[in-house]
Design an enzyme around this catalytic site. Structure first.
Site, PDB file in Angstrom:
ATOM      1  N   CYS A 143       0.666  -1.288   0.144  1.00  0.00           N
ATOM      2  CA  CYS A 143      -0.060  -0.143  -0.059  1.00  0.00           C
ATOM      3  C   CYS A 143       0.869   1.210   0.017  1.00  0.00           C
ATOM      4  O   CYS A 143       0.195   2.205  -0.171  1.00  0.00           O
ATOM      5  CB  CYS A 143      -0.983   0.089   1.151  1.00  0.00           C
ATOM      6  SG  CYS A 143      -2.063  -1.335   1.069  1.00  0.00           S
ATOM      7  N   HIS A 145      -2.146   7.637   6.411  1.00  0.00           N
ATOM      8  CA  HIS A 145      -2.327   6.712   5.827  1.00  0.00           C
ATOM      9  C   HIS A 145      -3.804   6.415   6.127  1.00  0.00           C
ATOM     10  O   HIS A 145      -4.658   5.983   5.215  1.00  0.00           O
ATOM     11  CB  HIS A 145      -1.489   5.832   6.151  1.00  0.00           C
ATOM     12  CG  HIS A 145      -1.447   4.525   5.693  1.00  0.00           C
ATOM     13  ND1 HIS A 145      -1.370   4.233   4.196  1.00  0.00           N
ATOM     14  CD2 HIS A 145      -1.883   3.055   5.889  1.00  0.00           C
ATOM     15  CE1 HIS A 145      -1.652   3.015   3.705  1.00  0.00           C
ATOM     16  NE2 HIS A 145      -1.654   2.382   4.813  1.00  0.00           N
ATOM     17  N   GLU A 158       0.049   5.285  13.593  1.00  0.00           N
ATOM     18  CA  GLU A 158       0.308   6.457  13.035  1.00  0.00           C
ATOM     19  C   GLU A 158       0.100   7.510  13.876  1.00  0.00           C
ATOM     20  O   GLU A 158       0.835   8.710  13.508  1.00  0.00           O
ATOM     21  CB  GLU A 158      -0.550   6.468  11.720  1.00  0.00           C
ATOM     22  CG  GLU A 158      -0.280   7.756  10.562  1.00  0.00           C
ATOM     23  CD  GLU A 158      -0.789   7.677   9.314  1.00  0.00           C
ATOM     24  OE1 GLU A 158      -0.424   8.235   8.520  1.00  0.00           O
ATOM     25  OE2 GLU A 158      -2.116   6.861   9.236  1.00  0.00           O
ATOM     26  N   LYS A 185      -9.019   8.495   2.796  1.00  0.00           N
ATOM     27  CA  LYS A 185      -9.450   7.138   2.631  1.00  0.00           C
ATOM     28  C   LYS A 185     -10.910   7.360   3.178  1.00  0.00           C
ATOM     29  O   LYS A 185     -11.754   6.384   2.862  1.00  0.00           O
ATOM     30  CB  LYS A 185      -8.389   6.406   3.219  1.00  0.00           C
ATOM     31  CG  LYS A 185      -7.575   6.101   2.565  1.00  0.00           C
ATOM     32  CD  LYS A 185      -6.547   4.882   3.308  1.00  0.00           C
ATOM     33  CE  LYS A 185      -5.294   4.423   2.413  1.00  0.00           C
ATOM     34  NZ  LYS A 185      -4.120   5.714   2.852  1.00  0.00           N
ATOM     35  N   HIS A 227      -9.540   2.515   0.567  1.00  0.00           N
ATOM     36  CA  HIS A 227      -8.207   2.260   0.382  1.00  0.00           C
ATOM     37  C   HIS A 227      -7.895   1.783  -1.059  1.00  0.00           C
ATOM     38  O   HIS A 227      -8.189   0.613  -1.347  1.00  0.00           O
ATOM     39  CB  HIS A 227      -7.795   1.119   1.361  1.00  0.00           C
ATOM     40  CG  HIS A 227      -6.134   0.990   1.761  1.00  0.00           C
ATOM     41  ND1 HIS A 227      -5.446   1.417   0.870  1.00  0.00           N
ATOM     42  CD2 HIS A 227      -5.635   0.437   2.697  1.00  0.00           C
ATOM     43  CE1 HIS A 227      -4.310   1.325   1.178  1.00  0.00           C
ATOM     44  NE2 HIS A 227      -4.348   0.826   2.451  1.00  0.00           N
ATOM     45  N   PHE A 259       1.652  -3.382   4.064  1.00  0.00           N
ATOM     46  CA  PHE A 259       2.122  -4.663   4.546  1.00  0.00           C
ATOM     47  C   PHE A 259       3.385  -4.918   4.441  1.00  0.00           C
ATOM     48  O   PHE A 259       4.108  -4.517   3.318  1.00  0.00           O
ATOM     49  CB  PHE A 259       1.218  -5.638   3.815  1.00  0.00           C
ATOM     50  CG  PHE A 259      -0.202  -5.881   4.409  1.00  0.00           C
ATOM     51  CD1 PHE A 259      -0.642  -4.925   5.316  1.00  0.00           C
ATOM     52  CD2 PHE A 259      -1.188  -6.868   4.002  1.00  0.00           C
ATOM     53  CE1 PHE A 259      -2.137  -5.017   5.672  1.00  0.00           C
ATOM     54  CE2 PHE A 259      -2.509  -7.053   4.395  1.00  0.00           C
ATOM     55  CZ  PHE A 259      -2.994  -6.171   5.234  1.00  0.00           C
TER      56      PHE A 259
END
Length: 410
Positions: free
Chosen positions: A161, A300, A311, A332, A337, A396
């Site tokens: 991502c 993110h 985060e 998002k 996402h 990831f």
């Protein structure tokens, strides 16, 4: 080091099929999430996605191009075409000085699924000869390079991502080092299908919410996973003097990039937030950081329990007490996402926020989590004087990437 500026942008998103549509939707807090239409999800636990609306690839692409390419390549070519047109760079750069750095997290997964089904039903002879070229993840970058005769480096980036942000950052480094004069960069994703949804769902990454307004909930205590999105975002990065020499329109200057790895877990972030913090700090190494009240962070912000908490901690570590003065939001909440495309689209959101001095909101943030206690611009866009905009992406495998933009000075 050479300076690098952004001279073209192109966006294909669940809330708009152009940059103009996308930015207008952001300001208005438009929700791009709805019931899945790509396939019948009636019997699935997961029924929502952030799909493109009224997308017609023939608006910018030829019929043969559409027929021969997976959706993820079509999306890449479509947004790249808008960015190239916007930049006006074609014919004003030597092909050997124009490169492509482009990312995707999954690649041609729809093609993989359809051709596997064809194989099961009819055997090897039913698999199209175009299967491999349509599927492999580098074909977005390769197809862009072929279309625009970009003979410099053509690099396909996959950091899950964080793919788009990694591509933008590595393109920035290549230009600062003098290896190219301009690079088409960003990312694309088209993976809304039953297998992808089952996979993300079974690893506990997706929300099973049925209400689109209670699904993608970054920094809200009700958050329970992300909503899958799709699309593409493309930037034209250009060496500053090259851009000035052709009187190019300049959106912003990219002045920093941070890239680190948690080296901790295949899906979970390092809970201390130290490595994502370091990516943020590294992106600001070319600046003193300035007044945090004039910094926008496109987070993110996936809406997963672990990401948003970690985060937030990373931002506190990076900025200290001044983190409370940052303007932060997760787009998002509107786009879902977009996986490997997220960073490209979110970089554009950050650049446009910097240009227009309008902070896009985090919509549906009505119940703030006590562990997420910064200013996430809940529900309504805000005007703010800005000097710097950051775009943060985490993937990831522990991939962390952050790019930093500022208003261009002579």
């Amino acid at each position: 080091m050479k300076r690098v500026v952004v001279t073209g942008i192109g966006a294909l998103t669940p809330i708009g099929n152009s940059v103009a549509e996308f930015t207008e939707a952001l300001r208005n807090g438009k929700n791009g999430i709805g019931k899945i239409k790509a396939y019948d999800a009636t019997d699935s636990k997961y029924t929502l996605a952030a799909e493109l609306k009224n997308f017609d690839p023939l608006t910018r692409l030829e019929k043969t191009t559409v027929r021969k390419n997976d959706l993820f390549v079509q999306y890449a070519l479509y947004s790249a075409d808008e960015a190239i047109e916007d930049s006006g760079i074609l014919g004003k750069i030597s092909p050997d000085r124009l490169g492509v750095y482009y990312g995707s997290g999954i690649g041609g997964f729809n093609t993989l699924c359809s051709e596997h089904q064809a194989f099961l039903e009819g055997g090897p002879r039913k698999v199209t000869p175009q299967f491999i070229p349509k599927m492999i993840i580098n074909m977005a970058a390769g197809s862009i390079a072929i279309r625009y005769h970009a003979n410099n480096g053509c690099i396909s980036v996959c950091t899950a991502c964080a793919s788009s942000t990694s591509a933008i950052g590595e393109a920035y480094r290549a230009i600062t080092g003098g290896y190219a004069d301009a690079i088409i960069c960003g990312g694309t994703e088209a993976a809304i299908n039953p297998l992808t949804v089952a996979g993300f769902g079974n690893c506990m990454a997706l929300t099973d919410a049925a209400d689109p307004s209670a699904a993608s909930l970054p920094f809200d205590r009700r958050r329970a996973g992300f909503v899958l999105g799709e699309g593409a975002g493309t930037l034209i990065l250009e060496e500053y003097e090259h851009a000035v020499s052709r009187n190019a329109k300049i959106y912003a200057e990219i002045f920093g990039y941070g890239s680190t790895c948690d080296a901790y877990h295949i899906t979970a972030p390092r809970p201390e937030g130290t490595e994502s913090m370091r990516a943020i700090r590294d992106s600001l190494s070319g600046s003193d950081g300035g007044d945090c009240s004039k910094i926008y962070v496109n987070a993110h912000g996936t809406g997963t329990p672990l990401n948003d908490k970690t985060e937030t901690l990373a931002l506190k570590l990076a900025f200290g007490e001044e983190a409370k003065r940052l303007h932060i939001s997760s787009t998002k909440s509107m786009t879902g996402h977009m996986l490997g495309a997220a960073g490209g689209v979110e970089a554009i959101a950050a650049i446009c926020a910097l240009r227009d001095e309008i902070i896009p909101p985090t919509i549906n943030l009505f119940e703030p989590d006590e562990s997420c206690d910064l200013d996430y611009t809940p529900n309504t866009a805000q005007h703010a004087k800005l000097d710097i905009a950051l775009s943060v992406s985490l993937g990831f495998g522990g991939h962390n990437a952050c790019v930093a933009f500022k208003k261009t000075e002579g």
